[in-house]
Design an enzyme around this catalytic site. Structure first.
Site, PDB file in Angstrom:
ATOM      1  N   GLU A  78      19.544 106.105 -81.362  1.00  0.00           N
ATOM      2  CA  GLU A  78      18.464 105.771 -82.381  1.00  0.00           C
ATOM      3  C   GLU A  78      18.916 105.425 -83.650  1.00  0.00           C
ATOM      4  O   GLU A  78      19.494 106.198 -84.598  1.00  0.00           O
ATOM      5  CB  GLU A  78      17.647 107.167 -82.575  1.00  0.00           C
ATOM      6  CG  GLU A  78      17.254 108.163 -81.199  1.00  0.00           C
ATOM      7  CD  GLU A  78      16.085 107.632 -80.683  1.00  0.00           C
ATOM      8  OE1 GLU A  78      15.381 106.787 -81.042  1.00  0.00           O
ATOM      9  OE2 GLU A  78      16.022 108.044 -79.351  1.00  0.00           O
ATOM     10  N   CYS A 117      12.468 107.719 -90.012  1.00  0.00           N
ATOM     11  CA  CYS A 117      13.025 106.466 -89.030  1.00  0.00           C
ATOM     12  C   CYS A 117      11.545 105.612 -88.722  1.00  0.00           C
ATOM     13  O   CYS A 117      11.653 104.522 -88.139  1.00  0.00           O
ATOM     14  CB  CYS A 117      13.769 106.903 -88.024  1.00  0.00           C
ATOM     15  SG  CYS A 117      13.346 108.326 -87.104  1.00  0.00           S
TER      16      CYS A 117
END
Ligand code: NAP
Length: 537
Positions: free
Chosen positions: A274, A313
């Protein structure tokens, strides 16, 4: 005391007070050990006070892997999904019991406002509870069926069945600094429910929350099920072997190092990444800023800029607006952002805290300078905060909210080439065409999430068809869902978190899908009645 006020009494006394410095210990091979060698400091990013220290090495990491492979895997393997789910429920309960303490740690060590801290801490408990419930549903199963039985022989007696089975190895979890609580819990929930023992490594700078959570969790879990390494990874990955899994959240530069790590390459270790993401939000031409959908759009953009000081994020970095609405959107954002006080989040009325570390502040400032060369100023200048609330000017890693704008968003390299991990967003003008909007999303080279705000269903269908290949999740803001929306920046345990390309190509969460990283899919072939027995039918 209101739910949004920090109670300093809940910040542990050994966190830099009274000269008693806490040396954070790792939990490895069933014991807490502080390690050895030079130390690195964990600080309060608002005041720059040192809160704790962590040793940079001195741990027997191969022994920790052996402990996980023997005790951890053995004990977890004895348990059904339902029993492992019950363990996760106990962990969620432990978070609830220590909630105020964990929130205070997130405020002190992460620069979080109370609301940011709740997002991290409560989000962790929510992920654990979600997977606890799934464990109950999977019950006593050992194998999880993937699809229906298939006839592969001449008659129905010869069958095939795909099934998921737990992987025989160790799950190594490497997390980013921005969600020390949620990051630990969301990965842990999936791995433990699947039956894999975990070695968790939080980012060093903000490790206090994860460290405290593991102190709470360890006594509730079987030996070897969860270990914690605080401080740098060192030789952690050298002990990886076949059957192991690495789940990483962090920057793309570190992700590249992991992709080519010799042990990962040599043993075919399953790697989930990620990484960076330039998430986009698109305003469709049918939406007025005064209607519900328009208000949701402005609210989401401002929330994503300021929640966690933009260090999410999933935060919106690029905003696409019909050309004739640019000035109106700029005014609306300016109006909202002007009202947000920046400063030490332990003080009343502060709506946005500092960035988590000095290097992050410097990176964000460099990013703003790159953007400034290609875009126009709308709000916040260079992000200087002249007088942060509660701390002397010049103290703390503060950057104020910054909005920039461009009339040429598709060719603005600074907008698409670098993720600015802070309270910064850029408006770009477009035609209003959904296919142009999707091309703008794609220009980010792969996003965790992108969003579109429209009540025009034809527009939405055209947008989704073209934008979906570039997005792990598409959030569709509209008047019908506005009153119940968690916003695009919230990763839910029931929906996938991850994205293609630049975002790393990984997938986490998504209900049962989140278990698959930690399980092996095996095609079983044989007597159809035996296959039925195996999957518990
Ligand atoms: P980072 O520097 O890549 O660090 C992430 C984690 O990797 C930390 O635990 C770090 O440990 C560890 N690490 C660093 N070098 C390593 C190595 N050689 N081997 C093994 N582990 C290593 O990222 P960060 O500064 O924490 O986070 C910032 C970036 O993460 C942001 O720019 C953002 O793009 C990205 N991010 C992505 C997501 C997502 O879900 N996609 C979420 C949050 C953040 P130390 O702390 O000890 O160095």
């Amino acid at each position: 005391m209101s739910d949004d006020t920090i109670n300093p009494a809940t910040i542990p006394e050994d966190c830099g007070k009274n000269g008693a410095m806490q040396l954070l210990a790792s939990y490895l091979s069933g014991a807490w050990s502080a390690g050895s060698g030079p130390t690195t400091a964990l600080v309060n990013p608002a005041t720059e006070a040192v809160l704790a220290e962590v040793a940079t090495g001195g741990h027997d990491l191969p022994a920790a892997f052996r402990h996980a492979r023997t005790a951890g895997a053995g004990e977890l393997g004895q348990l059904s999904f339902a029993q492992r789910g019950a363990l996760l429920a106990a962990l969620a309960k432990a978070i609830h019991g220590a909630r105020e303490e964990l929130i205070a740690l997130a405020v002190a060590n992460g620069g979080n406002t109370r609301s940011d801290a709740k997002f991290d801490v409560d989000g962790g408990a929510m992920a654990l509870s979600h997977y606890a419930e799934l464990g109950g549903k999977l019950g006593a199963a050992r194998l999880v069926a993937d699809g229906d039985a298939i006839q592969v022989g001449r008659t129905a007696r010869m069958g095939g069945q795909h099934a998921w089975v737990r992987r025989a190895g160790v799950a190594v979890h490497i997390n980013a600094f921005n969600f020390p609580g949620w990051g630990l819990c969301e990965k842990l929930a999936c791995a433990l429910l699947a039956g894999m023992p975990v070695i968790a490594k939080p980012a060093t700078a903000t490790a206090l929350v994860a460290h405290r959570m593991v102190e709470l969790f360890a006594p509730l879990l079987p030996p070897g099920a969860l270990q914690l390494l605080v401080g740098p990874a060192g030789a952690l990955l050298d002990s990886l072997g076949p059957g192991d899994v690495v789940a990483f959240t962090g920057g793309s530069a570190t992700a590249r190092v992991l992709r080519t790590h010799p042990a990962i390459v040599a043993h075919g270790v399953r790697l989930n990444l990620e990484a960076d993401s330039l998430n986009a939000a698109v305003l469709a031409p049918d939406v007025s800023l005064t209607d519900e959908t328009g208000a949701l759009f402005v609210f989401d953009v401002v929330r994503d800029m300021t929640q966690k000081t933009g260090q999410k994020c999933t935060a919106i970095r690029r905003v696409l607006v019909p050309t004739d609405r640019m000035a109106e959107v700029g005014d609306a954002l300016r109006d909202r952002l002007d009202r947000i006080a920046v400063g030490d989040p332990a003080h009343d009325g502060v709506g946005m805290g500092p960035l988590a570390t000095a290097p992050q502040r410097d990176d964000v400032r460099a990013g703003i300078a790159r953007l400034a060369a290609e875009t126009d100023a709308i709000h916040g200048g260079t992000g200087e905060v002249a007088a942060p609330v509660g701390v002397p000017a010049g103290t703390g890693y503060f950057v104020g909210p910054v909005v920039r704008a461009t009339q040429s968003p598709m060719t603005c390299a600074a907008l698409h080439d670098h993720e600015i991990f802070g309270p910064v967003t850029t408006l770009g003008a477009y035609s209003g065409d959904p296919v142009d909007a999707a091309a703008f999303v794609a220009r980010g080279d792969g996003c965790l999430v992108s969003s579109a705000y429209s009540d025009d269903r034809d527009w939405i269908v055209k947008f989704v068809t073209s934008a979906a290949p570039w997005s792990g999740r598409l959030y569709l803001g509209s008047s019908k869902m506005a009153s119940q929306s968690p916003g695009p920046g919230t990763a839910l345990p029931s929906l996938l978190h991850g994205g293609p390309g630049r975002a790393g190509g990984g997938e986490e969460l998504g209900g049962e899908r989140g278990l698959h990283l930690y399980m092996q899919r095996c095609a079983l072939e044989g007597d159809a009645s035996v296959l039925k027995l195996l999957i518990g039918e």
